[in-house]
Design an enzyme around this catalytic site. Structure first.
Site, PDB file in Angstrom:
ATOM      1  N   GLY A  79     -35.873  -0.288   2.979  1.00  0.00           N
ATOM      2  CA  GLY A  79     -35.399   0.554   4.466  1.00  0.00           C
ATOM      3  C   GLY A  79     -35.221   1.757   3.882  1.00  0.00           C
ATOM      4  O   GLY A  79     -36.012   2.311   2.789  1.00  0.00           O
TER       5      GLY A  79
ATOM      6  N   CYS B   8     -20.124   0.568  -2.987  1.00  0.00           N
ATOM      7  CA  CYS B   8     -20.207  -0.221  -3.883  1.00  0.00           C
ATOM      8  C   CYS B   8     -21.297  -0.246  -4.781  1.00  0.00           C
ATOM      9  O   CYS B   8     -21.423   0.523  -5.413  1.00  0.00           O
ATOM     10  CB  CYS B   8     -20.252  -1.855  -3.365  1.00  0.00           C
ATOM     11  SG  CYS B   8     -18.603  -2.364  -2.344  1.00  0.00           S
TER      12      CYS B   8
ATOM     13  N   ASP C 216       0.995  -1.241  -0.273  1.00  0.00           N
ATOM     14  CA  ASP C 216      -0.215  -0.103   0.267  1.00  0.00           C
ATOM     15  C   ASP C 216       0.697   1.517   0.110  1.00  0.00           C
ATOM     16  O   ASP C 216       1.636   1.059   0.955  1.00  0.00           O
ATOM     17  CB  ASP C 216      -1.030   0.468   1.445  1.00  0.00           C
ATOM     18  CG  ASP C 216      -2.428   1.278   0.908  1.00  0.00           C
ATOM     19  OD1 ASP C 216      -3.705   0.095   0.545  1.00  0.00           O
ATOM     20  OD2 ASP C 216      -1.936   1.893   1.492  1.00  0.00           O
TER      21      ASP C 216
END
Ligand code: UGA
Length: 439
Positions: A258, A265, A30
């Site tokens: 909901g 995503c 990373d």
């Protein structure tokens, strides 16, 4: 096997931890030194059930090591590209991390003679692996895909909040490949999983990921629209969803109505598939509606509150209001695209004094709204408030309504996930999305 993972974010770290727990030697790369140090110190940079404990085991045994240096990927048999593909303004995905990663990997492959396999795990639109990643690898390595190195596309289906258990019990493994060596290596890596391994062309693997997420998002917007109809008709959407879900062709999952879907995503992937479809001359009409319903759905919470207090905003303006749940779903600290964001924006426009609480998501929500009053627990969030919005269905919010009544100044409760039991109320005005006639 020695496996490499570029990107220590959600997908890269959870996958690396999962494979390390199976005994593979995993190297995470990373660019963020802080993240790398945290991982090596067994502190997960994200909240995910069981991840800290697992990291402790696999960093001590050296099955997982993180660094910032691509040269540490030397001798990896398989290297997974797990960097982010953020949304552009038009919905298209930004490939700059993928491109820079492919360039660096190309330079690394130049020095290798072990046929490394490069597998894209990041979510990318069809043909990206073939037309963007592969040429960059070839140009920067001076080598040939399929001859000197392998190329693959292996989409990820993990859910935040249950990622490690999803890793261990996948519904399917999809392997997009061009050459036999890559196919064999990926099948070997996944051979102990009990599910079906589906081998397809690279672009098919890429589209399976988008089609899966977009279909799940479609189910959610569909049931949310039915829920809104149930509100008007005085019906319970959970009964309707149950009756639908018992049909095995429909299935029970992802029919929970909901305040709309969020996270890093679904919104991004639906928009990317819409953009990609349009570019290819296919009007994305279904997906436009999916996003349209989802855009309006958080407003249902406010609409129910206003209807319950007489129709206009007067009864909420300037009032103390509790917002329970800031993360886009329970068991995560991720607040990206959370339905709590548009709700809070609307409440702020009404000058409400917001008392916000989430078991894990406060730090991330603070980055978006630094000036809200964040409560240390649920009880303080409810204290003396005139309305409470339950946005995320964290288990700890599931208490008798009498508990809410005892803390609030005026017990107007908007339960967007239907987690409370209306029978436990004495004086509360209780409204729930998709549960018409609950007052
Ligand atoms: C989603 C997919 O489920 C994963 O398979 C995929 O790997 C991942 O995206 C990804 O592309 O990386 P995730 O975003 O973690 O996973 O969350 P989900 O559990 O799918 O929930 C997404 C949203 O839909 C949440 O806001 C959730 O509250 C909402 N939802 C979900 C509903 O409103 N109703 C449901 O019935 C299910």
């Amino acid at each position: 096997m020695k496996l490499g993972f570029i990107g220590g974010g959600y997908v890269g770290l959870v996958s690396a931890a999962g494979y390390a727990s199976l005994g593979h030697n995993c190297q995470v790369i990373d660019i963020d030194k802080k993240k790398v140090d945290a991982i090596n110190n067994a502190v997960a940079p994200i909240y995910e059930e069981g991840l800290d404990e697992l990291l402790k085991k696999i960093t001590v045994s050296k099955h997982l090591v993180a660094s910032t240096n691509y040269s540490d990927l030397a001798n990896c048999e398989l290297i997974f590209i797990c960097v982010g593909t953020p949304s552009g303004k038009d919905g298209s995905i930004n490939l700059s991390y993928i491109k820079s990663c492919a360039e660096q990997l190309g330079k690394m492959i130049k020095l290798q003679d072990n046929f490394p396999i490069i597998a894209v795990k990041s979510t990318v639109v069809p043909k990206t692996t073939q037309s963007v990643v592969l040429p960059l690898l070839e140009n920067h390595s001076g080598k040939k895909a399929g001859v000197d190195f392998g190329i693959a596309m292996v989409p990820e289906f993990l859910k935040e909040g249950s990622a490690l258990s999803d890793f261990n019990s996948p519904d399917r493994i999809v392997i997009g490949v061009n050459d036999k060596k890559s196919s064999d290596a990926l099948k070997k890596l996944h051979s102990h999983f009990k599910c079906e391994i589906l081998e397809v062309p690279l672009a098919t693997a890429e589209l399976i990921k988008y089609a899966s997420n977009s279909f799940l998002a479609t189910k959610i917007s569909f049931i949310n629209q039915i829920a809104n109809l149930c509100d008007v008709l005085g019906l319970d959407v959970d009964d309707v969803a149950k009756g639908m879900g018992l049909d095995s062709r429909i299935g029970k999952q992802f029919l929970k109505a909901g305040p709309g879907f969020g996270g890093s995503c679904f919104p991004k992937d639906v928009k990317a598939l819409m953009h990609f479809s349009s570019q290819n001359g296919i009007a994305p009409t279904i997906l436009e509606s999916v996003m349209g319903v989802n855009y309006l759905q958080p407003q249902r919470m406010l609409k129910l509150a206003l209807e319950a207090t007489g129709g206009g905003p007067a009864n909420l303006i300037g009032k103390t209001v509790s917002v329970l749940g800031l993360a886009f779903k329970p068991d995560t600290d991720d607040c990206r695209e959370s339905p709590a964001i548009p709700l809070v924006e609307e409440l702020l426009k009404m000058n409400c004094k917001i008392q916000a609480y989430d078991p894990k998501g406060i730090d991330n929500f603070k980055k978006l709204f630094p000036n809200l009053q964040y409560a240390k627990d649920m009880e303080s969030a409810l204290a003396k408030s005139h309305a409470c919005f339950i946005v995320t269905d964290w288990k700890e919010f599931k208490k008798p309504i009498s508990y809410y009544e005892s803390k609030m100044a005026f017990p107007l409760i908007i339960d967007s996930r239907r987690i409370l039991d209306a029978k436990t109320k004495a004086k509360a005005i209780y409204r729930a999305i998709g549960k018409g006639g609950t007052s």
